[in-house]
Design an enzyme around this catalytic site. Structure first.
Site, PDB file in Angstrom:
ATOM      1  N   GLU A 179     -11.981  -2.257  -8.098  1.00 61.65           N
ATOM      2  CA  GLU A 179     -12.648  -2.637  -6.854  1.00 61.65           C
ATOM      3  C   GLU A 179     -13.763  -1.678  -6.466  1.00 61.65           C
ATOM      4  O   GLU A 179     -14.689  -2.055  -5.756  1.00 61.65           O
ATOM      5  CB  GLU A 179     -11.654  -2.779  -5.703  1.00 61.65           C
TER       6      GLU A 179
ATOM      7  N   LYS B 159       0.838  -1.193   0.000  1.00 63.53           N
ATOM      8  CA  LYS B 159       0.000   0.000   0.000  1.00 63.53           C
ATOM      9  C   LYS B 159       0.880   1.252   0.000  1.00 63.53           C
ATOM     10  O   LYS B 159       1.846   1.359   0.767  1.00 63.53           O
ATOM     11  CB  LYS B 159      -0.901   0.014   1.233  1.00 63.53           C
TER      12      LYS B 159
END
Length: 480
Positions: free
Chosen positions: A305, A222
Protein backbone atom coordinates in the site's frame (compact mmCIF):
# COMPACT_ATOMS: atom_id res chain seq x y z
CA UNK A 1 -15.18 6.95 -29.26
CA UNK A 2 -12.54 9.14 -27.59
CA UNK A 3 -13.16 12.82 -28.18
CA UNK A 4 -12.49 16.32 -26.90
CA UNK A 5 -9.62 18.48 -25.76
CA UNK A 6 -8.90 18.95 -22.04
CA UNK A 7 -10.14 22.48 -21.38
CA UNK A 8 -10.05 22.62 -17.59
CA UNK A 9 -8.48 20.85 -14.62
CA UNK A 10 -10.02 21.36 -11.18
CA UNK A 11 -8.39 20.07 -8.00
CA UNK A 12 -9.76 20.25 -4.48
CA UNK A 13 -8.61 19.28 -1.00
CA UNK A 14 -11.47 17.29 0.59
CA UNK A 15 -11.25 15.94 4.15
CA UNK A 16 -13.46 13.94 6.50
CA UNK A 17 -12.86 13.94 10.29
CA UNK A 18 -12.51 10.18 10.75
CA UNK A 19 -10.14 10.72 13.66
CA UNK A 20 -13.05 11.81 15.84
CA UNK A 21 -14.08 8.22 16.52
CA UNK A 22 -10.86 6.36 15.68
CA UNK A 23 -11.98 5.18 12.26
CA UNK A 24 -8.98 4.10 10.19
CA UNK A 25 -6.57 4.18 13.16
CA UNK A 26 -3.55 1.89 13.26
CA UNK A 27 -0.20 1.55 15.02
CA UNK A 28 1.48 4.28 12.97
CA UNK A 29 -1.44 6.49 11.96
CA UNK A 30 -3.30 7.06 15.21
CA UNK A 31 -5.51 9.99 14.17
CA UNK A 32 -6.15 9.85 10.41
CA UNK A 33 -8.64 12.18 8.76
CA UNK A 34 -9.49 10.32 5.58
CA UNK A 35 -9.02 12.79 2.75
CA UNK A 36 -8.37 13.17 -0.95
CA UNK A 37 -6.87 15.44 -3.54
CA UNK A 38 -9.80 15.33 -5.92
CA UNK A 39 -9.31 16.10 -9.63
CA UNK A 40 -11.96 16.82 -12.24
CA UNK A 41 -11.14 17.10 -15.95
CA UNK A 42 -13.42 18.95 -18.36
CA UNK A 43 -13.24 18.85 -22.14
CA UNK A 44 -14.67 20.89 -25.01
CA UNK A 45 -16.66 17.87 -26.21
CA UNK A 46 -20.41 18.36 -26.50
CA UNK A 47 -21.21 15.33 -24.33
CA UNK A 48 -20.37 17.30 -21.16
CA UNK A 49 -18.68 14.28 -19.56
CA UNK A 50 -16.06 14.91 -16.90
CA UNK A 51 -13.24 12.71 -15.67
CA UNK A 52 -13.05 12.34 -11.87
CA UNK A 53 -9.90 11.12 -10.17
CA UNK A 54 -8.42 11.20 -6.71
CA UNK A 55 -5.50 10.22 -4.59
CA UNK A 56 -5.92 9.22 -0.97
CA UNK A 57 -4.40 11.11 1.97
CA UNK A 58 -4.81 11.30 5.75
CA UNK A 59 -5.53 14.99 6.30
CA UNK A 60 -2.56 17.32 6.71
CA UNK A 61 -0.42 17.27 3.60
CA UNK A 62 -3.32 17.04 1.18
CA UNK A 63 -2.64 20.66 0.28
CA UNK A 64 0.87 19.62 -0.80
CA UNK A 65 -0.57 17.07 -3.22
CA UNK A 66 -2.99 19.72 -4.53
CA UNK A 67 0.00 21.96 -5.26
CA UNK A 68 1.70 19.09 -7.08
CA UNK A 69 -1.41 18.51 -9.21
CA UNK A 70 -1.41 22.17 -10.18
CA UNK A 71 2.30 21.97 -11.01
CA UNK A 72 1.60 19.05 -13.38
CA UNK A 73 -1.51 20.57 -14.92
CA UNK A 74 0.27 22.10 -17.91
CA UNK A 75 1.06 18.58 -19.15
CA UNK A 76 -2.69 17.90 -19.40
CA UNK A 77 -4.41 21.13 -20.32
CA UNK A 78 -5.24 21.70 -24.00
CA UNK A 79 -4.24 18.14 -24.87
CA UNK A 80 -6.52 16.14 -27.13
CA UNK A 81 -7.82 13.09 -25.23
CA UNK A 82 -7.36 10.98 -28.34
CA UNK A 83 -3.68 11.90 -28.43
CA UNK A 84 -3.29 11.09 -24.72
CA UNK A 85 -4.77 7.58 -24.89
CA UNK A 86 -3.28 6.97 -28.32
CA UNK A 87 0.18 7.29 -26.80
CA UNK A 88 -0.59 6.57 -23.16
CA UNK A 89 2.89 5.28 -22.42
CA UNK A 90 4.36 8.53 -23.70
CA UNK A 91 1.87 10.62 -21.72
CA UNK A 92 2.62 8.66 -18.54
CA UNK A 93 6.33 9.21 -19.05
CA UNK A 94 5.75 12.91 -19.73
CA UNK A 95 4.02 13.28 -16.35
CA UNK A 96 6.60 11.25 -14.42
CA UNK A 97 9.67 12.63 -16.19
CA UNK A 98 9.14 16.38 -15.94
CA UNK A 99 12.72 17.61 -15.91
CA UNK A 100 12.25 19.73 -12.78
CA UNK A 101 9.42 18.04 -10.86
CA UNK A 102 11.01 14.61 -10.99
CA UNK A 103 13.70 15.96 -8.64
CA UNK A 104 11.14 15.80 -5.81
CA UNK A 105 10.28 12.22 -6.83
CA UNK A 106 11.11 10.56 -9.03
CA UNK A 107 7.92 8.47 -9.22
CA UNK A 108 7.37 8.67 -5.47
CA UNK A 109 6.00 10.99 -2.83
CA UNK A 110 3.53 13.84 -3.31
CA UNK A 111 4.35 14.32 -6.99
CA UNK A 112 3.53 10.67 -7.74
CA UNK A 113 0.30 10.85 -5.74
CA UNK A 114 -0.61 13.86 -7.86
CA UNK A 115 0.22 11.89 -11.01
CA UNK A 116 -2.14 9.14 -9.83
CA UNK A 117 -4.99 11.59 -9.27
CA UNK A 118 -4.63 13.07 -12.75
CA UNK A 119 -4.32 9.73 -14.49
CA UNK A 120 -7.26 8.30 -12.54
CA UNK A 121 -9.33 11.19 -13.91
CA UNK A 122 -8.11 10.49 -17.47
CA UNK A 123 -9.04 6.80 -17.22
CA UNK A 124 -12.42 7.70 -15.74
CA UNK A 125 -13.10 10.08 -18.63
CA UNK A 126 -12.00 7.54 -21.23
CA UNK A 127 -14.27 4.85 -19.77
CA UNK A 128 -17.22 7.24 -19.59
CA UNK A 129 -16.76 8.24 -23.21
CA UNK A 130 -16.72 4.58 -24.21
CA UNK A 131 -19.88 4.04 -22.13
CA UNK A 132 -18.28 1.36 -19.97
CA UNK A 133 -17.15 0.83 -16.40
CA UNK A 134 -13.36 0.94 -16.18
CA UNK A 135 -12.97 -2.80 -15.60
CA UNK A 136 -14.94 -3.51 -18.78
CA UNK A 137 -12.89 -1.00 -20.78
CA UNK A 138 -9.75 -2.87 -19.70
CA UNK A 139 -11.19 -6.35 -20.22
CA UNK A 140 -12.35 -5.50 -23.75
CA UNK A 141 -9.07 -3.87 -24.71
CA UNK A 142 -6.78 -5.62 -27.18
CA UNK A 143 -3.66 -7.04 -25.42
CA UNK A 144 -1.35 -4.96 -27.58
CA UNK A 145 -3.23 -1.79 -26.66
CA UNK A 146 -2.97 -2.66 -22.97
CA UNK A 147 0.78 -3.22 -23.31
CA UNK A 148 1.13 0.14 -25.06
CA UNK A 149 -0.20 1.87 -21.90
CA UNK A 150 2.66 0.56 -19.73
CA UNK A 151 6.05 2.16 -19.13
CA UNK A 152 8.49 -0.76 -18.93
CA UNK A 153 11.46 1.42 -18.02
CA UNK A 154 13.39 -0.04 -15.05
CA UNK A 155 11.52 -3.38 -14.99
CA UNK A 156 12.62 -5.20 -18.15
CA UNK A 157 14.89 -7.43 -16.08
CA UNK A 158 11.68 -8.83 -14.55
CA UNK A 159 9.02 -8.22 -17.22
CA UNK A 160 9.48 -7.41 -20.90
CA UNK A 161 6.87 -6.22 -23.37
CA UNK A 162 6.96 -9.69 -24.89
CA UNK A 163 6.32 -11.27 -21.48
CA UNK A 164 3.38 -8.94 -20.86
CA UNK A 165 1.85 -9.61 -24.28
CA UNK A 166 2.16 -13.38 -23.82
CA UNK A 167 0.44 -13.22 -20.40
CA UNK A 168 -2.41 -11.09 -21.75
CA UNK A 169 -2.87 -13.28 -24.82
CA UNK A 170 -3.10 -16.39 -22.62
CA UNK A 171 -5.61 -14.49 -20.51
CA UNK A 172 -7.98 -14.38 -23.49
CA UNK A 173 -8.69 -18.09 -23.01
CA UNK A 174 -12.03 -18.62 -21.19
CA UNK A 175 -12.20 -14.88 -20.50
CA UNK A 176 -15.95 -14.70 -21.13
CA UNK A 177 -16.63 -17.41 -18.56
CA UNK A 178 -14.63 -15.57 -15.91
CA UNK A 179 -16.43 -12.33 -16.73
CA UNK A 180 -19.77 -14.06 -16.24
CA UNK A 181 -18.52 -15.45 -12.91
CA UNK A 182 -17.66 -11.95 -11.72
CA UNK A 183 -21.02 -10.56 -12.80
CA UNK A 184 -22.83 -13.39 -11.05
CA UNK A 185 -20.78 -13.98 -7.91
CA UNK A 186 -18.33 -11.11 -7.52
CA UNK A 187 -14.85 -11.13 -6.02
CA UNK A 188 -13.92 -12.56 -2.57
CA UNK A 189 -13.57 -9.80 0.03
CA UNK A 190 -12.56 -9.20 3.65
CA UNK A 191 -13.31 -6.42 6.12
CA UNK A 192 -11.20 -4.33 8.51
CA UNK A 193 -14.11 -2.28 9.79
CA UNK A 194 -14.50 -4.07 13.11
CA UNK A 195 -10.88 -3.97 14.34
CA UNK A 196 -9.25 -0.56 13.99
CA UNK A 197 -6.59 -0.08 16.62
CA UNK A 198 -8.35 2.86 18.26
CA UNK A 199 -11.59 0.95 18.92
CA UNK A 200 -12.37 -0.16 22.51
CA UNK A 201 -13.15 -3.84 23.14
CA UNK A 202 -16.89 -3.28 23.48
CA UNK A 203 -16.99 -1.70 20.04
CA UNK A 204 -14.83 -4.49 18.60
CA UNK A 205 -17.31 -7.07 19.89
CA UNK A 206 -20.29 -5.12 18.62
CA UNK A 207 -18.87 -4.61 15.14
CA UNK A 208 -17.52 -8.14 14.86
CA UNK A 209 -20.90 -9.59 15.84
CA UNK A 210 -22.59 -7.38 13.23
CA UNK A 211 -20.10 -8.45 10.56
CA UNK A 212 -20.67 -12.11 11.37
CA UNK A 213 -24.41 -11.57 11.17
CA UNK A 214 -23.93 -10.00 7.75
CA UNK A 215 -22.05 -13.12 6.68
CA UNK A 216 -18.43 -11.94 6.64
CA UNK A 217 -15.92 -14.78 6.84
CA UNK A 218 -12.61 -12.91 6.52
CA UNK A 219 -11.40 -10.32 9.04
CA UNK A 220 -8.33 -8.11 9.40
CA UNK A 221 -7.08 -6.83 12.75
CA UNK A 222 -4.73 -3.89 13.28
CA UNK A 223 -1.74 -4.72 15.51
CA UNK A 224 1.70 -3.40 16.45
CA UNK A 225 1.39 -0.85 19.25
CA UNK A 226 1.42 -3.15 22.31
CA UNK A 227 2.03 -6.90 22.29
CA UNK A 228 -0.23 -7.80 25.22
CA UNK A 229 -2.98 -5.62 23.81
CA UNK A 230 -2.58 -7.37 20.45
CA UNK A 231 -2.78 -10.80 22.09
CA UNK A 232 -5.98 -9.82 23.90
CA UNK A 233 -7.63 -8.29 20.83
CA UNK A 234 -6.63 -11.14 18.51
CA UNK A 235 -7.96 -13.68 21.02
CA UNK A 236 -11.21 -11.72 21.29
CA UNK A 237 -11.70 -11.67 17.52
CA UNK A 238 -10.58 -15.28 16.97
CA UNK A 239 -12.90 -16.53 19.71
CA UNK A 240 -15.80 -14.68 18.12
CA UNK A 241 -15.20 -15.75 14.52
CA UNK A 242 -14.13 -19.31 15.31
CA UNK A 243 -11.26 -21.37 13.93
CA UNK A 244 -12.66 -21.88 10.44
CA UNK A 245 -12.82 -18.23 9.38
CA UNK A 246 -9.85 -16.28 8.01
CA UNK A 247 -7.88 -13.80 10.12
CA UNK A 248 -5.25 -11.36 8.81
CA UNK A 249 -3.05 -8.96 10.80
CA UNK A 250 -1.70 -5.53 9.82
CA UNK A 251 1.18 -3.73 11.60
CA UNK A 252 1.32 -0.71 9.27
CA UNK A 253 5.16 -0.57 9.20
CA UNK A 254 5.56 -0.42 13.00
CA UNK A 255 8.39 -2.92 13.59
CA UNK A 256 12.08 -3.43 12.94
CA UNK A 257 12.86 -6.74 11.26
CA UNK A 258 13.84 -8.78 14.38
CA UNK A 259 10.95 -7.24 16.30
CA UNK A 260 8.51 -8.28 13.56
CA UNK A 261 9.65 -11.89 13.70
CA UNK A 262 9.51 -12.03 17.49
CA UNK A 263 6.14 -10.26 17.72
CA UNK A 264 4.52 -12.48 15.10
CA UNK A 265 5.84 -15.64 16.77
CA UNK A 266 3.74 -14.58 19.78
CA UNK A 267 0.66 -14.03 17.61
CA UNK A 268 1.06 -17.22 15.57
CA UNK A 269 -1.35 -19.09 17.86
CA UNK A 270 -4.21 -17.14 16.27
CA UNK A 271 -3.41 -18.63 12.85
CA UNK A 272 -3.24 -15.45 10.76
CA UNK A 273 -3.12 -15.85 6.99
CA UNK A 274 -0.70 -12.93 6.73
CA UNK A 275 1.03 -10.09 8.49
CA UNK A 276 0.65 -6.92 6.46
CA UNK A 277 3.35 -4.23 6.30
CA UNK A 278 5.50 -5.64 9.12
CA UNK A 279 8.30 -3.14 8.55
CA UNK A 280 9.38 -0.17 6.40
CA UNK A 281 7.84 -0.34 2.91
CA UNK A 282 11.27 0.50 1.46
CA UNK A 283 13.05 -2.44 3.13
CA UNK A 284 12.99 -5.17 0.51
CA UNK A 285 15.61 -7.33 2.22
CA UNK A 286 13.88 -6.84 5.56
CA UNK A 287 10.62 -8.13 4.12
CA UNK A 288 12.51 -11.09 2.65
CA UNK A 289 14.02 -11.94 6.04
CA UNK A 290 10.64 -11.71 7.76
CA UNK A 291 9.02 -13.79 5.04
CA UNK A 292 11.63 -16.53 5.41
CA UNK A 293 11.39 -16.55 9.21
CA UNK A 294 7.59 -16.74 9.30
CA UNK A 295 7.19 -19.39 6.61
CA UNK A 296 7.54 -22.31 9.10
CA UNK A 297 4.72 -20.75 11.13
CA UNK A 298 2.43 -20.72 8.11
CA UNK A 299 2.23 -16.93 8.09
CA UNK A 300 2.63 -15.04 4.83
CA UNK A 301 3.82 -11.47 4.31
CA UNK A 302 1.60 -8.95 2.54
CA UNK A 303 2.70 -5.48 1.51
CA UNK A 304 2.30 -2.80 -1.13
CA UNK A 305 0.00 0.00 0.00
CA UNK A 306 2.97 2.35 0.45
CA UNK A 307 5.29 0.90 -2.19
CA UNK A 308 6.34 3.91 -4.21
CA UNK A 309 6.37 2.42 -7.67
CA UNK A 310 6.75 -0.63 -9.90
CA UNK A 311 10.48 -0.84 -9.17
CA UNK A 312 9.89 -1.55 -5.47
CA UNK A 313 7.38 -4.25 -6.40
CA UNK A 314 9.85 -5.73 -8.85
CA UNK A 315 12.47 -6.05 -6.15
CA UNK A 316 10.02 -7.49 -3.61
CA UNK A 317 9.09 -10.17 -6.12
CA UNK A 318 12.67 -10.89 -7.12
CA UNK A 319 13.69 -11.24 -3.44
CA UNK A 320 10.80 -13.60 -2.56
CA UNK A 321 9.88 -11.02 0.04
CA UNK A 322 6.08 -11.34 -0.04
CA UNK A 323 3.37 -13.94 -0.46
CA UNK A 324 0.51 -11.49 -1.04
CA UNK A 325 0.94 -8.42 -3.25
CA UNK A 326 -1.10 -5.32 -2.44
CA UNK A 327 -1.51 -2.79 -5.21
CA UNK A 328 -3.04 0.62 -4.51
CA UNK A 329 -5.00 2.62 -7.09
CA UNK A 330 -3.73 5.95 -5.76
CA UNK A 331 -0.17 5.21 -4.58
CA UNK A 332 1.14 3.95 -7.91
CA UNK A 333 0.74 5.88 -11.14
CA UNK A 334 -2.90 4.93 -11.69
CA UNK A 335 -3.97 2.13 -14.02
CA UNK A 336 -0.85 2.40 -16.18
CA UNK A 337 1.64 1.48 -13.46
CA UNK A 338 -0.71 -0.96 -11.75
CA UNK A 339 -0.97 -2.91 -15.01
CA UNK A 340 2.78 -3.54 -14.93
CA UNK A 341 2.59 -4.76 -11.32
CA UNK A 342 -0.35 -7.07 -11.99
CA UNK A 343 1.61 -8.61 -14.86
CA UNK A 344 4.75 -9.03 -12.75
CA UNK A 345 2.70 -10.68 -10.01
CA UNK A 346 1.32 -13.14 -12.55
CA UNK A 347 4.79 -13.94 -13.88
CA UNK A 348 6.12 -14.57 -10.35
CA UNK A 349 3.03 -16.51 -9.28
CA UNK A 350 2.03 -14.21 -6.41
CA UNK A 351 -1.67 -13.51 -5.71
CA UNK A 352 -2.87 -9.90 -5.70
CA UNK A 353 -4.88 -8.67 -2.70
CA UNK A 354 -5.32 -4.92 -3.20
CA UNK A 355 -5.17 -2.25 -0.54
CA UNK A 356 -8.22 -0.02 -0.29
CA UNK A 357 -10.21 1.99 2.24
CA UNK A 358 -12.34 5.10 2.35
CA UNK A 359 -12.87 8.10 0.05
CA UNK A 360 -13.24 6.05 -3.12
CA UNK A 361 -10.31 3.60 -2.81
CA UNK A 362 -12.60 0.56 -2.79
CA UNK A 363 -14.45 1.91 -5.82
CA UNK A 364 -11.20 2.39 -7.73
CA UNK A 365 -9.41 -0.82 -6.87
CA UNK A 366 -12.35 -3.11 -7.67
CA UNK A 367 -11.84 -2.37 -11.37
CA UNK A 368 -8.21 -3.43 -11.25
CA UNK A 369 -8.73 -6.65 -9.30
CA UNK A 370 -11.69 -7.73 -11.43
CA UNK A 371 -9.65 -7.06 -14.57
CA UNK A 372 -6.77 -9.02 -13.03
CA UNK A 373 -8.94 -12.09 -12.52
CA UNK A 374 -10.64 -11.95 -15.91
CA UNK A 375 -7.63 -11.07 -18.10
CA UNK A 376 -4.40 -11.72 -16.17
CA UNK A 377 -4.29 -14.12 -13.23
CA UNK A 378 -7.35 -16.23 -14.14
CA UNK A 379 -7.30 -17.49 -10.54
CA UNK A 380 -8.99 -16.66 -7.24
CA UNK A 381 -6.67 -18.84 -5.17
CA UNK A 382 -5.47 -16.83 -2.13
CA UNK A 383 -6.84 -13.66 -3.74
CA UNK A 384 -8.93 -11.20 -1.73
CA UNK A 385 -9.97 -7.62 -2.00
CA UNK A 386 -11.07 -5.33 0.82
CA UNK A 387 -14.37 -3.61 1.39
CA UNK A 388 -15.06 -1.30 4.33
CA UNK A 389 -18.82 -0.77 4.63
CA UNK A 390 -18.23 1.61 7.54
CA UNK A 391 -16.90 4.15 5.05
CA UNK A 392 -19.71 3.86 2.51
CA UNK A 393 -23.48 3.94 2.38
CA UNK A 394 -24.41 0.90 0.26
CA UNK A 395 -25.72 2.13 -3.07
CA UNK A 396 -27.25 0.24 -5.99
CA UNK A 397 -24.46 -1.63 -7.81
CA UNK A 398 -21.97 -0.90 -5.03
CA UNK A 399 -19.06 -3.34 -4.81
CA UNK A 400 -20.21 -4.86 -1.52
CA UNK A 401 -23.04 -7.37 -1.27
CA UNK A 402 -24.39 -7.97 2.23
CA UNK A 403 -24.01 -11.54 3.39
CA UNK A 404 -22.06 -12.80 0.40
CA UNK A 405 -18.60 -11.56 1.29
CA UNK A 406 -18.01 -10.56 -2.28
CA UNK A 407 -16.86 -7.35 -3.88
CA UNK A 408 -19.37 -7.41 -6.69
CA UNK A 409 -18.46 -6.14 -10.10
CA UNK A 410 -19.71 -2.78 -11.25
CA UNK A 411 -22.96 -3.10 -13.11
CA UNK A 412 -22.43 -2.67 -16.85
CA UNK A 413 -24.75 0.34 -16.77
CA UNK A 414 -22.27 2.18 -14.54
CA UNK A 415 -19.67 4.13 -16.49
CA UNK A 416 -16.15 5.12 -15.48
CA UNK A 417 -14.68 4.35 -12.06
CA UNK A 418 -17.59 5.36 -9.77
CA UNK A 419 -15.09 7.17 -7.56
CA UNK A 420 -16.51 10.67 -7.83
CA UNK A 421 -17.39 12.26 -4.49
CA UNK A 422 -21.09 12.96 -4.26
CA UNK A 423 -21.49 15.07 -1.13
CA UNK A 424 -19.60 16.75 1.68
CA UNK A 425 -20.89 18.77 4.58
CA UNK A 426 -20.45 22.50 4.24
CA UNK A 427 -21.09 23.30 7.88
CA UNK A 428 -18.81 26.13 8.97
CA UNK A 429 -16.75 25.11 11.98
CA UNK A 430 -13.27 26.23 12.89
CA UNK A 431 -10.37 23.82 13.20
CA UNK A 432 -9.27 20.54 11.72
CA UNK A 433 -8.53 17.03 12.87
CA UNK A 434 -9.92 16.10 16.27
CA UNK A 435 -12.90 18.21 17.14
CA UNK A 436 -13.30 19.54 13.61
CA UNK A 437 -16.54 19.30 11.69
CA UNK A 438 -16.63 17.87 8.17
CA UNK A 439 -15.14 20.45 5.92
CA UNK A 440 -13.75 21.29 2.53
CA UNK A 441 -10.28 22.76 2.44
CA UNK A 442 -9.10 25.12 -0.27
CA UNK A 443 -5.34 25.52 -0.18
CA UNK A 444 -4.54 25.76 3.52
CA UNK A 445 -7.79 27.47 4.52
CA UNK A 446 -10.96 25.92 5.93
CA UNK A 447 -13.80 27.69 4.14
CA UNK A 448 -17.27 28.60 5.35
CA UNK A 449 -20.59 27.16 4.31
CA UNK A 450 -21.27 29.42 1.35
CA UNK A 451 -17.80 29.17 -0.13
CA UNK A 452 -17.57 25.43 0.55
CA UNK A 453 -20.82 24.89 -1.31
CA UNK A 454 -19.41 26.89 -4.21
CA UNK A 455 -16.27 24.74 -4.13
CA UNK A 456 -18.40 21.61 -4.23
CA UNK A 457 -20.37 22.89 -7.18
CA UNK A 458 -17.24 23.93 -9.00
CA UNK A 459 -15.61 20.55 -8.45
CA UNK A 460 -18.82 18.73 -9.42
CA UNK A 461 -18.77 16.78 -6.17
CA UNK A 462 -22.53 16.42 -6.36
CA UNK A 463 -22.80 14.55 -9.66
CA UNK A 464 -20.97 11.35 -8.89
CA UNK A 465 -22.14 8.08 -7.40
CA UNK A 466 -19.35 7.83 -4.87
CA UNK A 467 -19.31 6.83 -1.24
CA UNK A 468 -21.31 8.78 1.29
CA UNK A 469 -19.85 8.58 4.76
CA UNK A 470 -22.50 8.01 7.40
CA UNK A 471 -20.81 9.14 10.60
CA UNK A 472 -22.62 11.18 13.18
CA UNK A 473 -22.44 14.85 12.26
CA UNK A 474 -21.54 14.23 8.63
CA UNK A 475 -24.59 14.98 6.55
CA UNK A 476 -23.66 14.58 2.87
CA UNK A 477 -25.16 17.44 0.96
CA UNK A 478 -27.09 16.92 -2.22
CA UNK A 479 -25.70 19.92 -4.01
CA UNK A 480 -27.10 21.19 -7.31
Amino acid sequence: MVRGRISRLLVRDVRFPTSLEGHGSDAMHTDPDYSAAYVVLETDAEDGLRGCGLTFTLGKGTEVVVCAVNALAHHVLHKDLRDIVGNFRGFYRQLTSDGQLRWIGPEKGAVHLATAAILNAVWDLWAKQEGKPLWKLLVDMDPRTLVSCIDFRYITDALTEEDALEILQKGQIDKKEREEQMLTHGYPAYTTSCAWLGYPDDLLKQLCAAALKDGWTRFKVKVGADLQDDVRRCRLIRDMIGPEKTLMLDANQRWDVPEAVEWMSKLAEFKPLWIEEPTSPDDILGHAAISKALAPLGIGVATGEQCHNRVIFKQLLQANALQFLQIDSCRLGSVNENLSVLLMAKKFGIPVCPHAGGVGLCELVQHLIIFDYISVSASLQNSLTVWLPKFHNPQPNCPWQKGKQRAATVNNSQQGTRASICGVSTEDRRGRGRGAAPHVVVGSRTVGAGRAAAVCREAELSRGTAPRLPWKGLLPASLP
